[in-house]
Write an enzyme that holds these catalytic residues in place. Sequence first.
Site, short mmCIF file in Angstrom:
data_model
loop_
_atom_site.label_atom_id
_atom_site.label_comp_id
_atom_site.label_asym_id
_atom_site.label_seq_id
_atom_site.Cartn_x
_atom_site.Cartn_y
_atom_site.Cartn_z
N ASP A 9 0.88 -1.17 0.00
CA ASP A 9 0.00 0.00 0.00
C ASP A 9 0.92 1.22 0.00
O ASP A 9 2.14 1.10 -0.18
CB ASP A 9 -1.02 -0.03 1.15
CG ASP A 9 -0.38 0.24 2.52
OD1 ASP A 9 0.87 0.35 2.60
OD2 ASP A 9 -1.13 0.35 3.50
N HIS A 10 0.34 2.41 0.20
CA HIS A 10 1.15 3.64 0.16
C HIS A 10 2.26 3.61 1.21
O HIS A 10 3.35 4.12 0.97
CB HIS A 10 0.24 4.86 0.38
CG HIS A 10 -0.64 4.75 1.58
ND1 HIS A 10 -1.75 3.91 1.61
CD2 HIS A 10 -0.58 5.35 2.79
CE1 HIS A 10 -2.33 4.02 2.79
NE2 HIS A 10 -1.64 4.88 3.54
N CYS A 66 3.14 -3.13 4.00
CA CYS A 66 2.30 -1.97 4.33
C CYS A 66 3.01 -1.23 5.46
O CYS A 66 4.21 -1.44 5.67
CB CYS A 66 0.87 -2.38 4.67
SG CYS A 66 0.66 -3.44 6.10
N GLY A 67 2.32 -0.39 6.20
CA GLY A 67 2.98 0.36 7.25
C GLY A 67 3.52 -0.54 8.34
O GLY A 67 4.67 -0.43 8.78
N THR A 68 2.68 -1.48 8.79
CA THR A 68 3.06 -2.40 9.87
C THR A 68 3.31 -3.82 9.38
O THR A 68 3.89 -4.63 10.12
CB THR A 68 1.94 -2.48 10.91
OG1 THR A 68 0.75 -2.95 10.24
CG2 THR A 68 1.67 -1.13 11.56
N GLY A 69 2.78 -4.16 8.22
CA GLY A 69 2.78 -5.55 7.74
C GLY A 69 1.57 -6.32 8.25
O GLY A 69 1.24 -7.39 7.73
N GLY A 71 -1.83 -5.44 8.45
CA GLY A 71 -3.02 -5.44 7.59
C GLY A 71 -2.85 -6.41 6.44
O GLY A 71 -3.76 -7.17 6.10
N HIS A 99 9.86 -24.06 9.58
CA HIS A 99 8.85 -24.79 10.36
C HIS A 99 7.42 -24.57 9.87
O HIS A 99 6.59 -25.48 10.00
CB HIS A 99 8.93 -24.39 11.84
CG HIS A 99 10.13 -24.95 12.54
ND1 HIS A 99 10.31 -24.90 13.91
CD2 HIS A 99 11.24 -25.58 12.04
CE1 HIS A 99 11.46 -25.46 14.23
NE2 HIS A 99 12.05 -25.87 13.11
N ASN A 100 7.11 -23.37 9.38
CA ASN A 100 5.72 -23.08 8.98
C ASN A 100 5.51 -23.14 7.47
O ASN A 100 4.39 -22.99 7.00
CB ASN A 100 5.28 -21.68 9.45
CG ASN A 100 5.55 -21.40 10.90
OD1 ASN A 100 6.14 -20.38 11.25
ND2 ASN A 100 5.14 -22.31 11.78
N ARG A 133 8.31 -33.63 10.92
CA ARG A 133 7.21 -33.42 11.86
C ARG A 133 6.43 -32.14 11.54
O ARG A 133 5.25 -32.03 11.86
CB ARG A 133 7.71 -33.39 13.30
CG ARG A 133 8.61 -32.20 13.64
CD ARG A 133 9.27 -32.38 14.99
NE ARG A 133 10.01 -31.19 15.42
CZ ARG A 133 11.22 -30.84 14.95
NH1 ARG A 133 11.80 -31.55 14.01
NH2 ARG A 133 11.83 -29.76 15.41
N HIS A 134 7.10 -31.20 10.90
CA HIS A 134 6.42 -29.94 10.59
C HIS A 134 5.38 -30.11 9.47
O HIS A 134 4.41 -29.36 9.42
CB HIS A 134 7.45 -28.87 10.21
CG HIS A 134 8.46 -28.64 11.29
ND1 HIS A 134 8.12 -28.12 12.53
CD2 HIS A 134 9.78 -28.93 11.35
CE1 HIS A 134 9.20 -28.07 13.28
NE2 HIS A 134 10.22 -28.56 12.60
N ARG A 137 2.13 -30.89 11.09
CA ARG A 137 1.55 -29.70 11.72
C ARG A 137 0.97 -28.76 10.68
O ARG A 137 -0.11 -28.20 10.88
CB ARG A 137 2.62 -29.00 12.57
CG ARG A 137 3.06 -29.87 13.73
CD ARG A 137 4.33 -29.39 14.39
NE ARG A 137 4.76 -30.37 15.39
CZ ARG A 137 5.95 -30.36 15.97
NH1 ARG A 137 6.83 -29.44 15.66
NH2 ARG A 137 6.26 -31.28 16.86
#
Length: 147
Positions: A9-10, A66-69, A71, A99-100, A133-134, A137
């Site tokens: 975004d902006h 974005c500003g914070t990541g 949103g 892991h994810n 194992r991941h 999960r």
Amino acid sequence: MKKIAIACDHGGFELKKDIIKHIEAKGYEVCDFGCDSAASVDYPDYALPASLAVAKGECDLGILICGTGIGMSLCANKVKGIRAACCSDTFSVRMTRLHNDANVLCLGARVVGIGLAIDMVDLFLDTGFEGDRHSTRIAKVMAIENL
Ligand code: RB5
């Protein structure tokens, strides 16, 4: 070479330009889903098409800024097949790939500087999923979206 979906975004527009320059120089193909200026926009309008491109397999990984990541990560994680991680340190980026099996990295341009952001992008693109194992999960995580 991996194809990378990117959007902002902006708040993330300036950082996105730097990241595109960096990853193109490394040889990645970039699909830029906007936005295209620092004029105020709504982040869901840009998170959605980039996330869909990853979910459909048109791109291998995604980077949303974005500003914070935050949103961007809220939007991306609503798309079936997306595992988006909002990170502001390199340890978390490494672990979310290992892991994810995160397929979208969300960055806050008002949270991290350009140097750290580039290090995080490099780690995100260069680190593979550990499996084992991941995998069990992650299968359970992805089953949640079918409830
Ligand atoms: C835009 O001002 C800001 O809210 C957005 O960039 C993002 O930080 C939202 O999560």
